[in-house]
Design a protein around this motif. Structure first.
Motif, PDB file in Angstrom:
ATOM      1  N   GLY A   1      32.302  43.177  39.322  1.00 25.94           N
ATOM      2  CA  GLY A   1      31.987  42.258  38.233  1.00 25.94           C
ATOM      3  C   GLY A   1      33.098  42.087  37.228  1.00 25.94           C
ATOM      4  O   GLY A   1      33.015  41.227  36.350  1.00 25.94           O
ATOM      5  N   ASP A   2      34.147  42.894  37.331  1.00 24.93           N
ATOM      6  CA  ASP A   2      35.244  42.773  36.368  1.00 24.93           C
ATOM      7  C   ASP A   2      36.086  41.529  36.636  1.00 24.93           C
ATOM      8  O   ASP A   2      36.362  41.182  37.780  1.00 24.93           O
ATOM      9  CB  ASP A   2      36.163  43.999  36.423  1.00 24.93           C
ATOM     10  CG  ASP A   2      35.666  45.146  35.551  1.00 24.93           C
ATOM     11  OD1 ASP A   2      34.652  44.947  34.861  1.00 24.93           O
ATOM     12  OD2 ASP A   2      36.287  46.227  35.581  1.00 24.93           O
ATOM     13  N   SER A   3      36.453  40.846  35.573  1.00 23.15           N
ATOM     14  CA  SER A   3      37.395  39.735  35.649  1.00 23.15           C
ATOM     15  C   SER A   3      38.233  39.800  34.375  1.00 23.15           C
ATOM     16  O   SER A   3      37.985  39.086  33.405  1.00 23.15           O
ATOM     17  CB  SER A   3      36.662  38.392  35.752  1.00 23.15           C
ATOM     18  OG  SER A   3      37.582  37.328  35.797  1.00 23.15           O
ATOM     19  N   CYS A   4      39.163  40.701  34.407  1.00 20.97           N
ATOM     20  CA  CYS A   4      39.950  40.970  33.200  1.00 20.97           C
ATOM     21  C   CYS A   4      40.917  39.831  32.893  1.00 20.97           C
ATOM     22  O   CYS A   4      41.562  39.280  33.788  1.00 20.97           O
ATOM     23  CB  CYS A   4      40.744  42.270  33.368  1.00 20.97           C
ATOM     24  SG  CYS A   4      39.707  43.736  33.640  1.00 20.97           S
ATOM     25  N   CYS A   5      40.989  39.483  31.641  1.00 18.70           N
ATOM     26  CA  CYS A   5      41.958  38.479  31.207  1.00 18.70           C
ATOM     27  C   CYS A   5      43.353  39.090  31.273  1.00 18.70           C
ATOM     28  O   CYS A   5      43.577  40.225  30.833  1.00 18.70           O
ATOM     29  CB  CYS A   5      41.669  38.041  29.772  1.00 18.70           C
ATOM     30  SG  CYS A   5      40.062  37.219  29.558  1.00 18.70           S
ATOM     31  N   ILE A   6      44.273  38.324  31.852  1.00 13.44           N
ATOM     32  CA  ILE A   6      45.671  38.769  31.904  1.00 13.44           C
ATOM     33  C   ILE A   6      46.363  38.194  30.676  1.00 13.44           C
ATOM     34  O   ILE A   6      46.425  36.969  30.513  1.00 13.44           O
ATOM     35  CB  ILE A   6      46.370  38.267  33.187  1.00 13.44           C
ATOM     36  CG1 ILE A   6      45.579  38.679  34.434  1.00 13.44           C
ATOM     37  CG2 ILE A   6      47.796  38.789  33.251  1.00 13.44           C
ATOM     38  CD1 ILE A   6      45.431  40.157  34.627  1.00 13.44           C
ATOM     39  N   PRO A   7      46.853  39.027  29.804  1.00 14.40           N
ATOM     40  CA  PRO A   7      47.450  38.515  28.566  1.00 14.40           C
ATOM     41  C   PRO A   7      48.717  37.708  28.843  1.00 14.40           C
ATOM     42  O   PRO A   7      49.455  37.985  29.787  1.00 14.40           O
ATOM     43  CB  PRO A   7      47.767  39.796  27.772  1.00 14.40           C
ATOM     44  CG  PRO A   7      47.888  40.869  28.807  1.00 14.40           C
ATOM     45  CD  PRO A   7      46.928  40.502  29.881  1.00 14.40           C
ATOM     46  N   GLU A   8      48.908  36.713  28.027  1.00  9.97           N
ATOM     47  CA  GLU A   8      50.137  35.919  28.107  1.00  9.97           C
ATOM     48  C   GLU A   8      51.053  36.407  27.001  1.00  9.97           C
ATOM     49  O   GLU A   8      50.688  36.380  25.820  1.00  9.97           O
ATOM     50  CB  GLU A   8      49.811  34.436  27.935  1.00  9.97           C
ATOM     51  CG  GLU A   8      51.000  33.527  28.176  1.00  9.97           C
ATOM     52  CD  GLU A   8      50.608  32.054  28.136  1.00  9.97           C
ATOM     53  OE1 GLU A   8      50.779  31.427  27.075  1.00  9.97           O
ATOM     54  OE2 GLU A   8      50.130  31.547  29.165  1.00  9.97           O
ATOM     55  N   VAL A   9      52.206  36.853  27.412  1.00  8.82           N
ATOM     56  CA  VAL A   9      53.120  37.457  26.434  1.00  8.82           C
ATOM     57  C   VAL A   9      54.512  36.856  26.592  1.00  8.82           C
ATOM     58  O   VAL A   9      54.823  36.211  27.591  1.00  8.82           O
ATOM     59  CB  VAL A   9      53.203  38.989  26.625  1.00  8.82           C
ATOM     60  CG1 VAL A   9      51.843  39.639  26.415  1.00  8.82           C
ATOM     61  CG2 VAL A   9      53.768  39.339  27.995  1.00  8.82           C
TER      62      VAL A   9
END
Length: 196
Positions: A133-141
């Motif tokens: 169920g995880d759908s982690c946001c990938i940070p934009e850096v």
């Protein structure tokens, strides 16, 4: 009373009366019974049965089965994941991102205590062994482009060189070496998306 017999004078007058000559009784000449001349029964001339010229069987033009246009996979909204390690990792000051034995050690979704506590949730997710169920946001850096100590410039590295390093190397991944160059080369680190 009886009539007196005729006198002589009367007899003579009777004998002198003209007498028609006897004639034969008229005989009707027989005629043959009229016979209708026989006629040949009319015969219809035989006709050749009409022959329909053969035609090619109608062939339906093949149609391509309707294909529904492809639709994009539904986008699952991402969530901000935590990245907190086990109590022993925290006590040692060890970050999840530097643990490279997560897969080989059967951690993340391979160990019940990790599943119950969502240890290193973000790191497990980007390494492909995240929790259900995880759908982690990938940070934009804004990515850096710091080279390894053995060479001076990341942009000078060939694509082939970067393909063997970047996210294929534990030491590169741990230190984010050439982060921007790796991202532009198509094998960037899963922990971040470069905005520059």
């Amino acid at each position: 009373p009886v009539a007196p017999p005729p006198t002589e004078s009367k007899k003579s007058s009777l004998s002198n009366a003209p007498v028609a000559p006897a004639t034969d009784a008229p005989v009707v000449t027989p005629t043959n019974t009229p016979v209708d001349r026989p006629t040949i029964a009319p015969i219809d001339r035989p006709t050749i049965a009409p022959v329909v010229r053969p035609t090619n069987a109608p062939v339906a033009t093949p149609t391509v089965a309707p294909v529904a246009p492809p639709t994009d996979a539904p986008i699952v909204p991402c969530t901000t994941c935590t990245d907190v390690g086990t109590p022993s990792m925290v006590n040692k000051g060890q970050a999840c991102a530097v643990r490279f034995n997560l897969v080989s050690g059967g951690k993340c979704n391979g160990q019940n205590s990790w599943v119950r506590n969502n240890y290193c949730e973000f790191t497990c997710f980007v390494r492909g062994i995240g929790y259900d169920g995880d759908s982690c946001c990938i940070p934009e850096v804004v990515c850096t482009d710091v080279p390894t100590p053995s060479f001076d410039s990341c942009p000078d590295q060939t694509s082939d060189k970067l393909n063997t390093k970047c996210n294929q190397s534990d030491s590169w991944t741990k230190n984010n070496y050439c982060q921007l160059s790796c991202f532009k080369n198509g094998n960037g680190y899963a922990t971040a998306t470069c905005s520059n």
